[in-house]
Scaffold this motif. Sequence first.
Motif, PDB file in Angstrom:
ATOM      1  N   MET A   1      44.361   9.465  38.363  1.00 38.46           N
ATOM      2  CA  MET A   1      43.356  10.464  38.466  1.00 38.46           C
ATOM      3  C   MET A   1      43.345  11.116  39.843  1.00 38.46           C
ATOM      4  O   MET A   1      43.049  12.293  39.946  1.00 38.46           O
ATOM      5  N   LYS A   2      43.623  10.294  40.857  1.00 36.29           N
ATOM      6  CA  LYS A   2      43.655  10.837  42.212  1.00 36.29           C
ATOM      7  C   LYS A   2      44.746  11.893  42.343  1.00 36.29           C
ATOM      8  O   LYS A   2      44.544  12.908  43.009  1.00 36.29           O
ATOM      9  N   THR A   3      45.859  11.692  41.736  1.00 36.26           N
ATOM     10  CA  THR A   3      46.963  12.620  41.833  1.00 36.26           C
ATOM     11  C   THR A   3      46.606  13.948  41.171  1.00 36.26           C
ATOM     12  O   THR A   3      46.980  15.004  41.649  1.00 36.26           O
ATOM     13  N   TYR A   4      45.864  13.857  40.061  1.00 38.52           N
ATOM     14  CA  TYR A   4      45.473  15.078  39.355  1.00 38.52           C
ATOM     15  C   TYR A   4      44.634  15.970  40.257  1.00 38.52           C
ATOM     16  O   TYR A   4      44.814  17.186  40.304  1.00 38.52           O
ATOM     17  N   TRP A   5      43.683  15.419  40.994  1.00 34.52           N
ATOM     18  CA  TRP A   5      42.831  16.209  41.892  1.00 34.52           C
ATOM     19  C   TRP A   5      43.640  16.797  43.051  1.00 34.52           C
ATOM     20  O   TRP A   5      43.416  17.938  43.459  1.00 34.52           O
ATOM     21  N   LYS A   6      44.561  16.053  43.560  1.00 34.48           N
ATOM     22  CA  LYS A   6      45.391  16.550  44.663  1.00 34.48           C
ATOM     23  C   LYS A   6      46.247  17.719  44.209  1.00 34.48           C
ATOM     24  O   LYS A   6      46.355  18.732  44.895  1.00 34.48           O
ATOM     25  N   VAL A   7      46.844  17.616  43.026  1.00 30.81           N
ATOM     26  CA  VAL A   7      47.684  18.685  42.506  1.00 30.81           C
ATOM     27  C   VAL A   7      46.833  19.914  42.195  1.00 30.81           C
ATOM     28  O   VAL A   7      47.198  21.056  42.483  1.00 30.81           O
ATOM     29  N   SER A   8      45.658  19.705  41.615  1.00 33.16           N
ATOM     30  CA  SER A   8      44.760  20.826  41.299  1.00 33.16           C
ATOM     31  C   SER A   8      44.296  21.528  42.564  1.00 33.16           C
ATOM     32  O   SER A   8      44.243  22.766  42.638  1.00 33.16           O
ATOM     33  N   LEU A   9      43.936  20.772  43.562  1.00 34.09           N
ATOM     34  CA  LEU A   9      43.478  21.345  44.828  1.00 34.09           C
ATOM     35  C   LEU A   9      44.623  22.104  45.520  1.00 34.09           C
ATOM     36  O   LEU A   9      44.417  23.198  46.057  1.00 34.09           O
ATOM     37  N   ALA A  10      45.828  21.581  45.477  1.00 33.96           N
ATOM     38  CA  ALA A  10      46.984  22.248  46.078  1.00 33.96           C
ATOM     39  C   ALA A  10      47.284  23.554  45.346  1.00 33.96           C
ATOM     40  O   ALA A  10      47.564  24.600  45.957  1.00 33.96           O
ATOM     41  N   ALA A  11      47.216  23.545  44.003  1.00 33.46           N
ATOM     42  CA  ALA A  11      47.469  24.759  43.219  1.00 33.46           C
ATOM     43  C   ALA A  11      46.408  25.810  43.508  1.00 33.46           C
ATOM     44  O   ALA A  11      46.697  27.011  43.619  1.00 33.46           O
ATOM     45  N   LEU A  12      45.150  25.377  43.640  1.00 34.65           N
ATOM     46  CA  LEU A  12      44.066  26.312  43.966  1.00 34.65           C
ATOM     47  C   LEU A  12      44.270  26.926  45.351  1.00 34.65           C
ATOM     48  O   LEU A  12      44.067  28.128  45.550  1.00 34.65           O
ATOM     49  N   ALA A  13      44.684  26.148  46.328  1.00 31.96           N
ATOM     50  CA  ALA A  13      44.912  26.640  47.693  1.00 31.96           C
ATOM     51  C   ALA A  13      46.068  27.639  47.726  1.00 31.96           C
ATOM     52  O   ALA A  13      45.972  28.691  48.360  1.00 31.96           O
ATOM     53  N   VAL A  14      47.162  27.328  47.022  1.00 32.38           N
ATOM     54  CA  VAL A  14      48.310  28.237  46.990  1.00 32.38           C
ATOM     55  C   VAL A  14      47.933  29.530  46.285  1.00 32.38           C
ATOM     56  O   VAL A  14      48.244  30.630  46.736  1.00 32.38           O
ATOM     57  N   GLY A  15      47.245  29.425  45.153  1.00 32.41           N
ATOM     58  CA  GLY A  15      46.837  30.618  44.414  1.00 32.41           C
ATOM     59  C   GLY A  15      45.888  31.490  45.218  1.00 32.41           C
ATOM     60  O   GLY A  15      45.997  32.722  45.239  1.00 32.41           O
ATOM     61  N   SER A  16      44.946  30.861  45.912  1.00 30.67           N
ATOM     62  CA  SER A  16      44.010  31.618  46.759  1.00 30.67           C
ATOM     63  C   SER A  16      44.743  32.315  47.893  1.00 30.67           C
ATOM     64  O   SER A  16      44.453  33.458  48.238  1.00 30.67           O
ATOM     65  N   GLY A  17      45.691  31.621  48.473  1.00 33.79           N
ATOM     66  CA  GLY A  17      46.469  32.216  49.573  1.00 33.79           C
ATOM     67  C   GLY A  17      47.256  33.432  49.107  1.00 33.79           C
ATOM     68  O   GLY A  17      47.307  34.456  49.795  1.00 33.79           O
ATOM     69  N   ILE A  18      47.865  33.336  47.935  1.00 34.86           N
ATOM     70  CA  ILE A  18      48.623  34.479  47.398  1.00 34.86           C
ATOM     71  C   ILE A  18      47.686  35.648  47.100  1.00 34.86           C
ATOM     72  O   ILE A  18      47.977  36.791  47.414  1.00 34.86           O
ATOM     73  N   TRP A  19      46.543  35.350  46.497  1.00 34.65           N
ATOM     74  CA  TRP A  19      45.576  36.398  46.149  1.00 34.65           C
ATOM     75  C   TRP A  19      45.042  37.094  47.406  1.00 34.65           C
ATOM     76  O   TRP A  19      44.986  38.312  47.496  1.00 34.65           O
ATOM     77  N   ILE A  20      44.662  36.347  48.439  1.00 37.91           N
ATOM     78  CA  ILE A  20      44.150  36.917  49.696  1.00 37.91           C
ATOM     79  C   ILE A  20      45.244  37.715  50.403  1.00 37.91           C
ATOM     80  O   ILE A  20      45.015  38.808  50.914  1.00 37.91           O
ATOM     81  N   GLY A  21      46.456  37.185  50.393  1.00 38.93           N
ATOM     82  CA  GLY A  21      47.567  37.906  51.021  1.00 38.93           C
ATOM     83  C   GLY A  21      47.838  39.239  50.342  1.00 38.93           C
ATOM     84  O   GLY A  21      48.131  40.242  50.995  1.00 38.93           O
ATOM     85  N   ALA A  22      47.727  39.284  49.024  1.00 38.09           N
ATOM     86  CA  ALA A  22      47.944  40.534  48.286  1.00 38.09           C
ATOM     87  C   ALA A  22      46.874  41.564  48.623  1.00 38.09           C
ATOM     88  O   ALA A  22      47.151  42.759  48.772  1.00 38.09           O
ATOM     89  N   ILE A  23      45.633  41.113  48.758  1.00 37.78           N
ATOM     90  CA  ILE A  23      44.536  42.033  49.094  1.00 37.78           C
ATOM     91  C   ILE A  23      44.740  42.603  50.490  1.00 37.78           C
ATOM     92  O   ILE A  23      44.639  43.811  50.707  1.00 37.78           O
ATOM     93  N   TYR A  24      45.040  41.765  51.472  1.00 39.25           N
ATOM     94  CA  TYR A  24      45.230  42.240  52.842  1.00 39.25           C
ATOM     95  C   TYR A  24      46.476  43.097  52.981  1.00 39.25           C
ATOM     96  O   TYR A  24      46.504  44.040  53.759  1.00 39.25           O
ATOM     97  N   SER A  25      47.510  42.821  52.248  1.00 39.92           N
ATOM     98  CA  SER A  25      48.719  43.629  52.328  1.00 39.92           C
ATOM     99  C   SER A  25      48.477  45.021  51.775  1.00 39.92           C
ATOM    100  O   SER A  25      48.960  46.008  52.311  1.00 39.92           O
ATOM    101  N   ASN A  26      47.705  45.146  50.707  1.00 37.68           N
ATOM    102  CA  ASN A  26      47.362  46.468  50.171  1.00 37.68           C
ATOM    103  C   ASN A  26      46.483  47.239  51.142  1.00 37.68           C
ATOM    104  O   ASN A  26      46.608  48.446  51.292  1.00 37.68           O
ATOM    105  N   THR A  27      45.573  46.560  51.811  1.00 34.97           N
ATOM    106  CA  THR A  27      44.707  47.221  52.785  1.00 34.97           C
ATOM    107  C   THR A  27      45.518  47.737  53.962  1.00 34.97           C
ATOM    108  O   THR A  27      45.324  48.850  54.428  1.00 34.97           O
ATOM    109  N   ALA A  28      46.472  46.958  54.450  1.00 39.51           N
ATOM    110  CA  ALA A  28      47.279  47.365  55.596  1.00 39.51           C
ATOM    111  C   ALA A  28      48.190  48.527  55.245  1.00 39.51           C
ATOM    112  O   ALA A  28      48.364  49.453  56.028  1.00 39.51           O
ATOM    113  N   SER A  29      48.787  48.508  54.078  1.00 41.13           N
ATOM    114  CA  SER A  29      49.677  49.599  53.717  1.00 41.13           C
ATOM    115  C   SER A  29      48.903  50.830  53.278  1.00 41.13           C
ATOM    116  O   SER A  29      49.458  51.904  53.171  1.00 41.13           O
TER     117      SER A  29
END
Length: 166
Positions: A1-29
């Motif tokens: 169960m511990k591994t499931y939370w770690k993987v979920s949290l890592a996927a959420l962090a990566v997805g959030s990072g990609i989403w935020i990066g896409a927003i800022y890249s559109n704003t800059a360009s």
Amino acid sequence: MKTYWKVSLAALAVGSGIWIGAIYSNTASGAGTTPGTTDDPVVTKSYVDQQIQQALNGGSGGNTNPTNPTQPSQGADEVKNVALKPGKILIADAGTEFIVRSGNAVIYTEVSSGVADLTDGKDLLNGQAAPKNHLLSFPREGRGIQVKEGQTSNLIVMVRGGYTIK
């Protein structure tokens, strides 16, 4: 169960990072500038070097003397030997320096103030002899030197700055 939370949290962090990066890249360009347009020009190294030289030379492209277009003024740091014939007057631009190398010269001014003899630390007035091997500074236009009356040979003068021969 511990591994499931770690993987979920890592996927959420990566997805959030990609989403935020896409927003800022559109704003800059979205700034609206495209390289190579008039808003954002692309320049060459030679153009930049030319602009720097113009700025160092007082902001003008080329120093030419407007009173005599066939006689260009010299650059500020260039020293030129000038042979002055009897009857001619060597008129300095503001800030020009002369050194009389051979012959006899006299100061020529159209005003009451004179020319600075930087070697002796005194002013030379109109008609006074210009000593050989002395550094003469011309603070304003309309001042210069001429061959002493009665001399038949050329006057040799080292000039740094702009000048006109009348």
